[in-house]
Scaffold this motif. Structure first.
Motif, short mmCIF file in Angstrom:
data_model
loop_
_atom_site.label_atom_id
_atom_site.label_comp_id
_atom_site.label_asym_id
_atom_site.label_seq_id
_atom_site.Cartn_x
_atom_site.Cartn_y
_atom_site.Cartn_z
N VAL A 37 4.50 -1.80 -2.78
CA VAL A 37 3.56 -2.43 -3.73
C VAL A 37 2.25 -1.66 -3.64
N GLU A 38 1.82 -1.08 -4.75
CA GLU A 38 0.61 -0.24 -4.71
C GLU A 38 -0.37 -0.69 -5.80
N ALA A 39 -1.66 -0.79 -5.40
CA ALA A 39 -2.67 -1.32 -6.32
C ALA A 39 -2.96 -0.37 -7.48
N PHE A 40 -2.80 0.94 -7.24
CA PHE A 40 -3.09 1.90 -8.33
C PHE A 40 -1.82 2.21 -9.12
N ALA A 72 -6.38 17.59 7.79
CA ALA A 72 -5.84 18.51 8.80
C ALA A 72 -4.62 17.87 9.43
N LEU A 99 -1.06 7.43 1.73
CA LEU A 99 -0.35 8.44 2.52
C LEU A 99 0.55 7.79 3.57
N ALA A 100 0.05 6.73 4.23
CA ALA A 100 0.85 6.10 5.29
C ALA A 100 2.03 5.33 4.69
N GLY A 117 0.83 -1.21 0.00
CA GLY A 117 0.00 0.00 0.00
C GLY A 117 0.85 1.25 0.00
N ILE A 173 -18.35 14.80 2.61
CA ILE A 173 -17.17 15.65 2.45
C ILE A 173 -17.36 16.52 1.22
N ASN A 226 -4.46 3.31 8.46
CA ASN A 226 -5.85 2.90 8.61
C ASN A 226 -6.01 1.39 8.74
N PHE A 255 -4.86 10.34 10.45
CA PHE A 255 -3.57 10.33 9.77
C PHE A 255 -2.47 10.83 10.69
N ASN A 256 -2.82 11.78 11.56
CA ASN A 256 -1.81 12.29 12.50
C ASN A 256 -1.31 11.18 13.42
N VAL A 275 -0.34 -6.96 -3.13
CA VAL A 275 0.14 -8.03 -2.25
C VAL A 275 -1.05 -8.95 -2.00
C1 LIG Z 1 -13.61 11.91 5.23
C2 LIG Z 1 -12.29 11.74 5.90
C3 LIG Z 1 -11.60 12.86 6.38
C4 LIG Z 1 -10.39 12.70 7.05
N1 LIG Z 1 -9.74 13.78 7.56
C5 LIG Z 1 -8.63 13.60 8.30
C6 LIG Z 1 -7.96 14.72 8.87
O1 LIG Z 1 -8.37 15.86 8.72
N2 LIG Z 1 -6.82 14.49 9.60
C7 LIG Z 1 -6.34 13.22 9.79
O2 LIG Z 1 -5.33 13.07 10.50
N3 LIG Z 1 -6.94 12.16 9.23
C8 LIG Z 1 -8.06 12.31 8.48
N4 LIG Z 1 -8.66 11.25 7.92
C9 LIG Z 1 -8.00 9.93 8.01
C10 LIG Z 1 -7.00 9.78 6.87
O3 LIG Z 1 -7.64 10.02 5.64
C11 LIG Z 1 -6.44 8.36 6.89
O4 LIG Z 1 -5.83 8.16 8.13
C12 LIG Z 1 -5.41 8.14 5.81
O5 LIG Z 1 -5.91 8.38 4.53
C13 LIG Z 1 -4.96 6.70 5.90
O6 LIG Z 1 -4.01 6.45 4.95
P1 LIG Z 1 -3.54 4.96 4.67
O7 LIG Z 1 -2.35 5.12 3.79
O8 LIG Z 1 -3.45 4.17 5.90
O9 LIG Z 1 -4.76 4.28 3.85
P2 LIG Z 1 -5.26 4.60 2.38
O10 LIG Z 1 -5.18 6.04 2.10
O11 LIG Z 1 -6.58 3.91 2.26
O12 LIG Z 1 -4.20 3.87 1.43
C14 LIG Z 1 -4.17 2.48 1.25
C15 LIG Z 1 -3.44 2.19 -0.07
O13 LIG Z 1 -3.24 0.79 -0.17
C16 LIG Z 1 -3.51 0.37 -1.53
N5 LIG Z 1 -3.85 -1.06 -1.44
C17 LIG Z 1 -4.97 -1.64 -0.93
N6 LIG Z 1 -4.86 -2.97 -0.96
C18 LIG Z 1 -3.65 -3.27 -1.46
C19 LIG Z 1 -2.94 -4.47 -1.72
N7 LIG Z 1 -3.44 -5.68 -1.41
N8 LIG Z 1 -1.71 -4.41 -2.26
C20 LIG Z 1 -1.15 -3.20 -2.56
N9 LIG Z 1 -1.77 -2.02 -2.33
C21 LIG Z 1 -3.00 -2.06 -1.80
C22 LIG Z 1 -4.63 1.28 -1.97
O14 LIG Z 1 -4.67 1.40 -3.37
C23 LIG Z 1 -4.25 2.61 -1.29
O15 LIG Z 1 -3.42 3.41 -2.11
C24 LIG Z 1 -9.86 11.39 7.24
C25 LIG Z 1 -10.55 10.28 6.75
C26 LIG Z 1 -11.76 10.44 6.09
C27 LIG Z 1 -12.52 9.24 5.57
#
Ligand SMILES: Cc1cc2nc3c(=O)[nH]c(=O)nc-3n(C[C@H](O)[C@H](O)[C@H](O)COP(=O)(O)OP(=O)(O)OC[C@H]3O[C@@H](n4cnc5c(N)ncnc54)[C@H](O)[C@@H]3O)c2cc1C
Length: 428
Positions: free
Chosen positions: A40-43, A64, A19-20, A16, A203, A306, A319-320, A146
């Motif tokens: 490894v990224e799906a997109f 934020a 952002l994380a 994935g 949103i 997440n 995300f913070n 993955v």
């Molecule tokens: C409406 C909304 C508002 C938000 N506002 C805030 C905010 O103001 N402040 C804050 O701190 N947080 C906020 N958040 C939380 C924040 O958006 C998330 O914490 C953050 O996006 C999590 O990122 P991530 O990389 O864990 O997951 P994701 O952004 O979901 O990324 C996961 C990635 O993994 C990839 N993937 C999935 N499965 C596979 C696989 N099997 N193999 C390879 N790749 C794969 C996907 O394509 C994707 O790119 C908000 C969330 C929402 C829903």
């Protein structure tokens, strides 16, 4: 033969590149440059260069970032770029619709220029990708997925599907960062505590008659909380990012309205603090739930972002919290390597979990109780809420604690190589 002497395809696989995952890859490239990291990224990977003149679209989604997250991106060398499009939050205004309690937090009370910043997700992604292009030790497989992981000697073998082919990559450790609906977490049988809020987040970006004056509004109403976050960069603007929680039936009604009626409905809920709500952009919506794993580690495997915890977005903490976890993990990787441990060593990963758990539990409790206390309409609780909000203003210690949570300074930040102690102390 130790893992370091075995011929591995890569040292660490990140499933994935959201952002994380992308932030972890950058943090590792900065802190432990000798490690080979495969994301490894799906997109498909964006090859878009960082534009000289970025034009945010009215419909862009944003996040934020707390003050503590700014400090993390400073450490990673990303802040000078990122800040070019970041809107400072100088005040936070928390209110309860129809009741007298309200509290205000001001950055100046904490000797800082901002309590946090609002950034476009797209801009954050572009900045991360631009920085990662300069990190030869980070390689990408995209679009690829993955599919599975198994133990391989002291490390892992990660099944990666790319087009029609399935390859097994050997590595010391797999970090799962595949988001809130993590398929890998399910597949590996991690236990998840899940509770729905029976609400959805709508949103959208809105433009208002008055400037936001760099104020973020969190408003609790009988039908659920909402937040309006300032946008538009350093020059105070009239655009704010809306997070509006609605029950399923209300969501359907709002989505069926035309834009003018949506603005009127929002005005009734939010009030007139920003003048007339003139325009509402593209609406996206998400079902809201709190989900956290009780254990985020297995031998050779760790969950972040997440995939480990999904929070209600109104408190802007998800995300913070993920960023603080990433830095705690990087610190443990550094220490483990210095001790000759493999990255997937359970003792190393256990130390990471022990360090991050308190922060993680406090943040989950903070955002969940905010939603539940303010979402409950019982009169006794309403009074307690008012007392709480007024009390926040009257009791500087309590308010400071609230401000620290909002600023993402809940727990101590991990140290970073070559970081001057002075920089580290700024958030204490
Ligand atoms: C409406 C909304 C508002 C938000 N506002 C805030 C905010 O103001 N402040 C804050 O701190 N947080 C906020 N958040 C939380 C924040 O958006 C998330 O914490 C953050 O996006 C999590 O990122 P991530 O990389 O864990 O997951 P994701 O952004 O979901 O990324 C996961 C990635 O993994 C990839 N993937 C999935 N499965 C596979 C696989 N099997 N193999 C390879 N790749 C794969 C996907 O394509 C994707 O790119 C908000 C969330 C929402 C829903």
């Amino acid at each position: 033969m130790s893992l370091s002497e075995q011929k591995l395809d890569t040292d660490l696989v990140i499933a994935g590149g959201g952002l994380a995952g992308a932030t972890l890859a950058l943090a590792l490239a900065r802190a432990v440059p000798q490690l080979r990291v495969t994301v490894v990224e799906a997109f498909p990977l964006s090859r878009e260069p960082l534009p000289d003149h970025y034009q945010p679209s009215f419909d862009a989604r944003s996040t934020a970032l707390a003050w503590g997250s700014r400090l993390i991106y400073e450490q990673l060398g990303l802040w000078p770029r990122l800040s070019a499009q970041a809107t400072p939050i100088r005040h936070i205004h928390v209110s309860d619709r129809g009741r007298f309690g309200a509290t205000r937090l001001a950055a100046s009370e904490h000797g800082q220029e901002a309590l946090g910043y609002v950034v476009d997700n797209r801009w954050l992604g572009l900045c991360l990708m631009a920085a990662l292009r300069d990190c030869p030790q980070v390689s990408w497989r995209a679009p690829a997925q993955v599919r599975d992981v198994s133990r391989w000697r002291d490390g892992v073998s990660v099944a990666v599907a790319e087009g029609d082919s399935l390859e097994h990559l050997t590595a010391q450790c797999l970090v799962i960062a595949d988001g809130g609906r993590s398929g890998l977490r399910e597949r590996l049988g991690f236990r998840v505590a899940h509770s729905g809020y029976d609400q959805h987040a709508l949103i959208a970006n809105v433009s208002t008659g008055q400037s936001h004056g760099f104020t973020a509004y969190e408003r609790f109403t009988p039908a659920g909380p909402m937040a309006l976050l300032p946008q538009g960069g350093a020059g105070a603007g009239n655009t704010s990012a809306l997070v509006w929680t609605l029950a399923q039936a209300d969501l359907e009604q709002v989505l069926a309205l035309d834009a003018a009626d949506q603005c009127r409905r929002l005005q009734q809920r939010f009030g007139w603090r920003l003048g007339r709500i003139n325009q509402i952009g593209q609406c996206n919506h998400y079902p809201l739930a709190l989900s956290t794993v009780d254990e985020a580690i297995r031998p050779g495997v760790v969950l972040i972002g997440n995939a480990a915890h999904t929070l209600h977005p109104v408190a802007g903490q998800g995300f913070n919290l993920a960023l603080r976890g990433i830095m705690a993990l990087v610190e443990q990787f550094q220490q483990g390597l210095a001790q000759g441990l493999a990255l997937g060593d359970l003792a190393l990963l256990g130390r990471y979990q022990a360090h991050h758990r308190r922060d993680w539990q406090q943040t989950v409790r903070f955002s969940d109780s905010l939603i539940r206390i303010f979402g409950d309409r019982q009169p006794a609780l309403a009074l307690a809420r008012d007392a709480g909000l007024v009390g926040l203003d009257l009791l500087p210690g309590v308010k400071r604690m609230f401000a620290r949570s909002a600023m993402g300074l809940g727990a101590r930040r991990p140290a970073f190589p070559n970081e001057p102690q002075q920089a580290r102390n700024r958030d204490d």
